[in-house]
Design a protein around this motif. Structure first.
Motif: not given
Length: 93
Positions: A17-23, A35-39, A56-59
């Motif tokens: 659920v991270r954003n696309e650039s993080e993924f 991404p979480l905002i689109e879930l 995600c990154e950290s939980g």
């Protein structure tokens, strides 16, 4: 069912659920990215992909996603926390 058993199952979907650039900078092999905002707009798609392990990154975002999906009626979901640890666990399934 525990995380280790879920990762062994071919039918398990890993949802990042991270954003696309993080993924794009790194992810669990075979995972999907919403991404979480689109879930909330993708609930119907996720109903077909259960069981789900969310990361995600950290939980923090995975827990928010878990709570949202539970409230929307998804039952076969697991909060996997940070993606790096999940990737290591998947390698040793």
């Amino acid at each position: 069912m525990n995380l280790h058993d879920l990762l062994k199952r071919r039918s398990t979907t890993i949802l990042d659920v991270r954003n696309e650039s993080e993924f794009r900078t790194g992810n669990v092999e075979g995972s999907i990215n919403i991404p979480l905002i689109e879930l909330k707009n993708n609930i119907s798609e996720l109903l077909k992909k259960q069981p789900l392990v969310i990361c995600c990154e950290s939980g923090i975002r995975s827990r928010l996603a878990f709570d949202l999906l539970k409230s929307e009626g998804l039952n076969e979901i697991y909060d996997g926390g940070g993606w790096r640890l999940l990737a290591i666990q998947k390698m040793y399934k």
